[in-house]
Design a protein around this motif. Structure first.
Motif, PDB file in Angstrom:
ATOM      1  N   THR A 104     -28.828   8.818   7.454  1.00 44.94           N
ATOM      2  CA  THR A 104     -30.059   8.034   7.514  1.00 44.94           C
ATOM      3  C   THR A 104     -30.795   8.105   6.185  1.00 44.94           C
ATOM      4  OG1 THR A 104     -30.246   8.384   9.896  1.00 44.94           O
ATOM      5  CG2 THR A 104     -32.245   7.729   8.740  1.00 44.94           C
ATOM      6  N   ARG A 105     -30.880   9.298   5.599  1.00 46.76           N
ATOM      7  CA  ARG A 105     -31.520   9.445   4.284  1.00 46.76           C
ATOM      8  C   ARG A 105     -30.784   8.644   3.224  1.00 46.76           C
ATOM      9  NH1 ARG A 105     -32.238  14.845   5.958  1.00 46.76           N
ATOM     10  NH2 ARG A 105     -30.359  15.493   4.855  1.00 46.76           N
ATOM     11  N   ALA A 106     -29.464   8.641   3.294  1.00 45.39           N
ATOM     12  CA  ALA A 106     -28.661   7.887   2.320  1.00 45.39           C
ATOM     13  C   ALA A 106     -28.974   6.398   2.410  1.00 45.39           C
ATOM     14  CB  ALA A 106     -27.173   8.139   2.552  1.00 45.39           C
ATOM     15  N   LEU A 107     -29.051   5.881   3.629  1.00 45.38           N
ATOM     16  CA  LEU A 107     -29.354   4.463   3.808  1.00 45.38           C
ATOM     17  C   LEU A 107     -30.765   4.137   3.333  1.00 45.38           C
ATOM     18  CD1 LEU A 107     -27.712   3.720   7.257  1.00 45.38           C
ATOM     19  CD2 LEU A 107     -26.933   2.981   5.009  1.00 45.38           C
ATOM     20  N   HIS A 108     -31.735   4.972   3.713  1.00 44.28           N
ATOM     21  CA  HIS A 108     -33.112   4.727   3.278  1.00 44.28           C
ATOM     22  C   HIS A 108     -33.215   4.786   1.760  1.00 44.28           C
ATOM     23  CE1 HIS A 108     -35.160   5.800   7.376  1.00 44.28           C
ATOM     24  NE2 HIS A 108     -34.454   4.693   7.416  1.00 44.28           N
ATOM     25  N   GLY A 109     -32.509   5.743   1.146  1.00 43.50           N
ATOM     26  CA  GLY A 109     -32.526   5.862  -0.306  1.00 43.50           C
ATOM     27  C   GLY A 109     -31.950   4.636  -1.004  1.00 43.50           C
ATOM     28  N   ALA A 110     -31.023   3.965  -0.345  1.00 44.37           N
ATOM     29  CA  ALA A 110     -30.411   2.758  -0.900  1.00 44.37           C
ATOM     30  C   ALA A 110     -31.186   1.496  -0.509  1.00 44.37           C
ATOM     31  CB  ALA A 110     -28.962   2.652  -0.428  1.00 44.37           C
ATOM     32  N   GLY A 111     -32.281   1.670   0.247  1.00 40.86           N
ATOM     33  CA  GLY A 111     -33.119   0.529   0.600  1.00 40.86           C
ATOM     34  C   GLY A 111     -32.804  -0.130   1.927  1.00 40.86           C
ATOM     35  N   MET A 150     -23.075   9.753   3.678  1.00 45.61           N
ATOM     36  CA  MET A 150     -22.510   8.763   4.602  1.00 45.61           C
ATOM     37  C   MET A 150     -21.043   9.096   4.845  1.00 45.61           C
ATOM     38  SD  MET A 150     -23.141   6.070   6.381  1.00 45.61           S
ATOM     39  CE  MET A 150     -24.744   5.675   5.711  1.00 45.61           C
ATOM     40  N   GLY A 151     -20.708   9.416   6.092  1.00 47.14           N
ATOM     41  CA  GLY A 151     -19.337   9.770   6.422  1.00 47.14           C
ATOM     42  C   GLY A 151     -18.702   8.764   7.361  1.00 47.14           C
ATOM     43  N   PRO A 152     -17.422   8.982   7.681  1.00 49.73           N
ATOM     44  CA  PRO A 152     -16.698   8.050   8.548  1.00 49.73           C
ATOM     45  C   PRO A 152     -17.305   7.917   9.944  1.00 49.73           C
ATOM     46  CG  PRO A 152     -15.281   9.894   7.882  1.00 49.73           C
ATOM     47  CD  PRO A 152     -16.590  10.056   7.186  1.00 49.73           C
ATOM     48  N   LYS A 153     -17.853   9.005  10.485  1.00 49.90           N
ATOM     49  CA  LYS A 153     -18.454   8.932  11.820  1.00 49.90           C
ATOM     50  C   LYS A 153     -19.668   8.008  11.801  1.00 49.90           C
ATOM     51  CE  LYS A 153     -20.364  11.650  15.575  1.00 49.90           C
ATOM     52  NZ  LYS A 153     -20.718  12.975  16.070  1.00 49.90           N
ATOM     53  N   ALA A 154     -20.538   8.163  10.811  1.00 50.29           N
ATOM     54  CA  ALA A 154     -21.730   7.318  10.702  1.00 50.29           C
ATOM     55  C   ALA A 154     -21.333   5.863  10.494  1.00 50.29           C
ATOM     56  CB  ALA A 154     -22.621   7.793   9.563  1.00 50.29           C
ATOM     57  N   LEU A 155     -20.328   5.621   9.685  1.00 53.88           N
ATOM     58  CA  LEU A 155     -19.867   4.249   9.448  1.00 53.88           C
ATOM     59  C   LEU A 155     -19.346   3.621  10.743  1.00 53.88           C
ATOM     60  CD1 LEU A 155     -18.144   4.712   5.989  1.00 53.88           C
ATOM     61  CD2 LEU A 155     -20.175   3.323   6.467  1.00 53.88           C
ATOM     62  N   GLY A 156     -18.641   4.404  11.532  1.00 55.41           N
ATOM     63  CA  GLY A 156     -18.138   3.907  12.812  1.00 55.41           C
ATOM     64  C   GLY A 156     -19.258   3.553  13.773  1.00 55.41           C
ATOM     65  N   ILE A 157     -20.304   4.377  13.802  1.00 56.08           N
ATOM     66  CA  ILE A 157     -21.453   4.118  14.670  1.00 56.08           C
ATOM     67  C   ILE A 157     -22.169   2.845  14.222  1.00 56.08           C
ATOM     68  CG2 ILE A 157     -23.736   4.971  15.351  1.00 56.08           C
ATOM     69  CD1 ILE A 157     -22.503   7.833  15.189  1.00 56.08           C
ATOM     70  N   LEU A 158     -22.332   2.689  12.909  1.00 57.08           N
ATOM     71  CA  LEU A 158     -22.980   1.488  12.380  1.00 57.08           C
ATOM     72  C   LEU A 158     -22.172   0.238  12.723  1.00 57.08           C
ATOM     73  CD1 LEU A 158     -24.106   2.800   8.891  1.00 57.08           C
ATOM     74  CD2 LEU A 158     -25.571   2.296  10.852  1.00 57.08           C
ATOM     75  N   GLN A 159     -20.861   0.318  12.546  1.00 55.17           N
ATOM     76  CA  GLN A 159     -19.999  -0.826  12.846  1.00 55.17           C
ATOM     77  C   GLN A 159     -20.094  -1.189  14.324  1.00 55.17           C
ATOM     78  OE1 GLN A 159     -18.157  -2.895  10.832  1.00 55.17           O
ATOM     79  NE2 GLN A 159     -17.728  -4.063  12.667  1.00 55.17           N
ATOM     80  N   ALA A 160     -20.035  -0.192  15.197  1.00 56.95           N
ATOM     81  CA  ALA A 160     -20.117  -0.446  16.638  1.00 56.95           C
ATOM     82  C   ALA A 160     -21.463  -1.070  17.008  1.00 56.95           C
ATOM     83  CB  ALA A 160     -19.903   0.861  17.416  1.00 56.95           C
ATOM     84  N   ASP A 189     -18.841   0.210   0.031  1.00 59.18           N
ATOM     85  CA  ASP A 189     -20.108   0.447  -0.676  1.00 59.18           C
ATOM     86  C   ASP A 189     -20.934   1.499   0.048  1.00 59.18           C
ATOM     87  OD1 ASP A 189     -19.289  -1.529  -2.416  1.00 59.18           O
ATOM     88  OD2 ASP A 189     -20.928  -2.913  -1.944  1.00 59.18           O
ATOM     89  N   LEU A 190     -21.007   1.389   1.365  1.00 54.63           N
ATOM     90  CA  LEU A 190     -21.775   2.360   2.135  1.00 54.63           C
ATOM     91  C   LEU A 190     -21.122   3.740   2.105  1.00 54.63           C
ATOM     92  CD1 LEU A 190     -22.754   0.203   5.238  1.00 54.63           C
ATOM     93  CD2 LEU A 190     -24.153   0.759   3.244  1.00 54.63           C
ATOM     94  N   ALA A 191     -19.794   3.770   2.096  1.00 51.27           N
ATOM     95  CA  ALA A 191     -19.070   5.041   2.079  1.00 51.27           C
ATOM     96  C   ALA A 191     -19.341   5.831   0.796  1.00 51.27           C
ATOM     97  CB  ALA A 191     -17.570   4.794   2.242  1.00 51.27           C
ATOM     98  N   GLU A 192     -19.730   5.141  -0.261  1.00 50.70           N
ATOM     99  CA  GLU A 192     -20.018   5.823  -1.531  1.00 50.70           C
ATOM    100  C   GLU A 192     -21.364   6.538  -1.527  1.00 50.70           C
ATOM    101  OE1 GLU A 192     -19.627   3.049  -4.731  1.00 50.70           O
ATOM    102  OE2 GLU A 192     -17.542   2.607  -4.244  1.00 50.70           O
ATOM    103  N   LEU A 193     -22.222   6.216  -0.566  1.00 53.89           N
ATOM    104  CA  LEU A 193     -23.537   6.851  -0.512  1.00 53.89           C
ATOM    105  C   LEU A 193     -23.384   8.317  -0.111  1.00 53.89           C
ATOM    106  CD1 LEU A 193     -25.564   4.088   1.365  1.00 53.89           C
ATOM    107  CD2 LEU A 193     -25.511   4.534  -1.094  1.00 53.89           C
ATOM    108  N   HIS A 194     -24.075   9.193  -0.819  1.00 55.37           N
ATOM    109  CA  HIS A 194     -24.019  10.624  -0.521  1.00 55.37           C
ATOM    110  C   HIS A 194     -24.628  10.880   0.858  1.00 55.37           C
ATOM    111  CE1 HIS A 194     -23.854  14.885  -1.263  1.00 55.37           C
ATOM    112  NE2 HIS A 194     -25.103  14.981  -0.863  1.00 55.37           N
TER     113      HIS A 194
END
Length: 64
Positions: free
Chosen positions: A16-23, A44-54, A37-42
């Motif tokens: 969440t901090r990574a996303l907020h930091g990126a705007g 942000m891991g695969p689990k978070a990416l999966g939740i966002l995609q879902a 692009d999102l995976a490069e954010l410090h």
């Protein structure tokens, strides 16, 4: 899982901090953003990416 396009789903504090930091403050803003692009954010891991995609898929959207 119920999600709104005006909020981010629960993905953990570091991601969440990574996303907020990126705007990114809403789920709607992530539609079409490349997953790589999102995976490069410090924090942000695969689990978070999966939740966002879902969450996006519930609204007929997806990551880029």
């Amino acid at each position: 899982m119920d999600s709104s396009l005006d909020a981010l789903p629960k993905i953990g504090a570091p991601a969440t901090r990574a996303l907020h930091g990126a705007g990114y403050t809403t789920l709607r803003q992530l539609a079409g953003i490349p997953r790589s692009d999102l995976a490069e954010l410090h924090g942000m891991g695969p689990k978070a990416l999966g939740i966002l995609q879902a969450a996006l898929e519930q609204h007929g959207l997806s990551l880029g």
